[in-house]
Design an enzyme around this catalytic site. Structure first.
Site, short mmCIF file in Angstrom:
data_model
loop_
_atom_site.label_atom_id
_atom_site.label_comp_id
_atom_site.label_asym_id
_atom_site.label_seq_id
_atom_site.Cartn_x
_atom_site.Cartn_y
_atom_site.Cartn_z
CG HIS A 1 -2.52 0.03 -7.00
ND1 HIS A 1 -3.17 0.93 -5.88
CD2 HIS A 1 -2.16 -1.16 -6.58
CE1 HIS A 1 -3.52 0.34 -5.03
NE2 HIS A 1 -3.03 -1.04 -5.40
NE ARG B 1 -4.28 -1.78 -0.16
CZ ARG B 1 -4.32 -2.02 -1.21
NH1 ARG B 1 -3.55 -2.83 -2.21
NH2 ARG B 1 -5.22 -3.81 -1.45
#
Length: 313
Positions: free
Chosen positions: A276, A228
Site C-alpha cells: 500500500h 482500495r
C-alpha cells in the site's frame, strides 16, 4: 485553535514537528495528549479508531492525511463536519508512476525474465507493441485522468470508466453499467483506482473477470489495483488466476492490511505485491496541502477536495 493529530502506523513525532513549524499560532496535540476535547477545532488523521472523532464536540473540519476517506465514512459516529482529502500533484504523480510501472512490468514480461535469470536460462519472448495493448482504467478522477494521459503518451490504447460520463482528449471513456461491460470486453490490462464505497465494494470479483477478453496481445488479462482493498475479492482473484481468467496481477491494496500470513498472494508467481505504497507521498507534500486547506477555511474561503459524503469521495 487546537488541532488533534492521529497518524496510525506513521512516525507521529515527525508529523507533529512539521505541523507545529507550519502552524506556530495553533496548538497541535496527538490524541493521547488531549485533556480538553472541547477545545479541538480541527482533526488531522489517518485511520483513527471508530468513534474517536465524536469525542470532540466543537470540531469544525476533519482532514484526511491521504486521498482515501473510506476509513472515516465507515465510522457511524463521524461528526457532521466537512471532510477534506488530499489531492496533491506529488501524490498524483506517484500514483501514475506506479500504474505505468506495473503496466510495463506485465507488458514486457518482467516476472518471466526474473525467473529465467534465477534459473540461468537465456530465453527471449516476443512482446507486443504498446499500441496493441488495451488498458482500461476504473476511475477517472484526478488520479485516473493523470494515469490515463501518461499511459497514452507511452503508446498504449487507453480507455477509462467512471460513474458519470467524462470527456478526455485522446482517451475513450465509458460510463454506467453498460459502459462498464463495453470497456471490460476490450481490456487487456485493467487498472482500478476506484475509492471504496458501498457501490464499489467487492466489484473486482469473478463475474467481472469473466468479462475480460482472453485473446488479447498479452495472451490474457492482467489486473492492477492501487485503489482500495475492499474493492477486490481476493478469493476470486486467486480463482481467476487458477482458471486463466487472469494471467497476472499487481496488488497494492488488500481486504485486510497488512496482508495476512499464509495468504496465497504472497507466493503466487504471477502476482506483484506492494505494501500500500503506490502513492505514498512525502510528509512535506501532504502537510503543505493540509495547511493550505486549513488557511483557506480560516480566511472564509472554500476549501478544495471536500468530500461528498453521498458518493463517498
Amino acid at each position: 485553535m487546537t488541532i488533534a493529530l492521529y497518524t496510525k502506523g506513521w512516525n507521529q513525532n515527525q508529523w507533529l514537528d512539521r505541523f507545529r513549524q507550519m502552524l506556530p499560532n495553533h496548538v497541535i496535540r496527538s490524541f493521547d495528549e488531549i485533556d480538553d476535547p472541547e477545545n479541538i477545532r480541527y482533526a488531522m488523521v489517518w485511520k483513527p479508531e471508530p468513534g474517536a472523532l465524536a469525542l470532540f464536540p466543537n470540531l469544525e473540519v476533519i482532514f484526511s492525511l491521504g486521498a482515501g476517506v473510506d476509513f472515516l465514512l465507515n465510522d457511524p459516529d463521524l461528526p457532521a463536519v466537512p471532510v477534506v482529502r488530499v489531492v496533491d500533484t506529488d501524490l498524483t504523480n506517484r500514483m501514475s508512476e506506479y500504474v505505468v510501472l506495473q503496466c510495463l512490468l506485465h507488458h514486457r514480461r518482467s516476472l518471466s525474465y526474473m525467473r529465467f535469470q534465477q534459473a540461468g536460462i537465456w530465453m527471449d519472448r516476443e512482446d507486443a507493441a504498446a499500441k496493441e495493448i488495451r488498458v482500461g482504467l476504473l476511475g477517472l478522477g484526478v488520479l485516473g485522468q493523470d494515469a490515463a494521459h501518461k499511459l497514452s503518451v507511452m503508446g498504449y490504447d487507453v480507455m477509462g470508466w467512471s460513474r458519470s460520463p467524462k470527456t478526455l482528449d485522446g482517451i475513450r471513456s465509458f460510463a454506467g453499467e453498460h459502459g462498464l461491460d463495453d470497456m471490460l470486453s476490450q481490456t487487456d490490462i485493467l487498472v482500478c483506482l476506484l475509492p471504496h464505497t458501498p457501490e464499489t465494494e467487492g466489484m473486482l470479483n469473478l463475474d467481472l473477470f469473466k468479462k475480460l477478453p482472453r485473446d488479447g496481445a498479452l495472451g490474457g488479462p492482467v489486473l492492477i489495483n492501487a485503489g482500495r482493498g475492499k474493492v477486490q475479492v481476493e478469493r476470486d482473484i486467486m480463482e481467476a488466476m487458477d482458471e486463466g481468467l487472469l494471467i497476472g496481477a499487481s496488488l497494492d491494496v488488500f481486504e485486510e492490511e497488512p496482508l495476512r500470513d499464509g495468504s496465497p498472494i504472497w507466493s503466487h508467481p504471477n502476482i506483484i505485491l506492494t505494501p500500500h505504497n503506490a502513492a505514498a507521498s512525502s510528509a512535506g507534500a501532504l502537510t503543505d496541502y493540509v495547511v493550505k486547506q486549513l488557511k483557506l477555511h480560516e480566511s472564509g474561503k472554500p476549501m478544495e477536495s471536500v468530500v461528498d459524503r453521498a458518493v463517498g469521495y
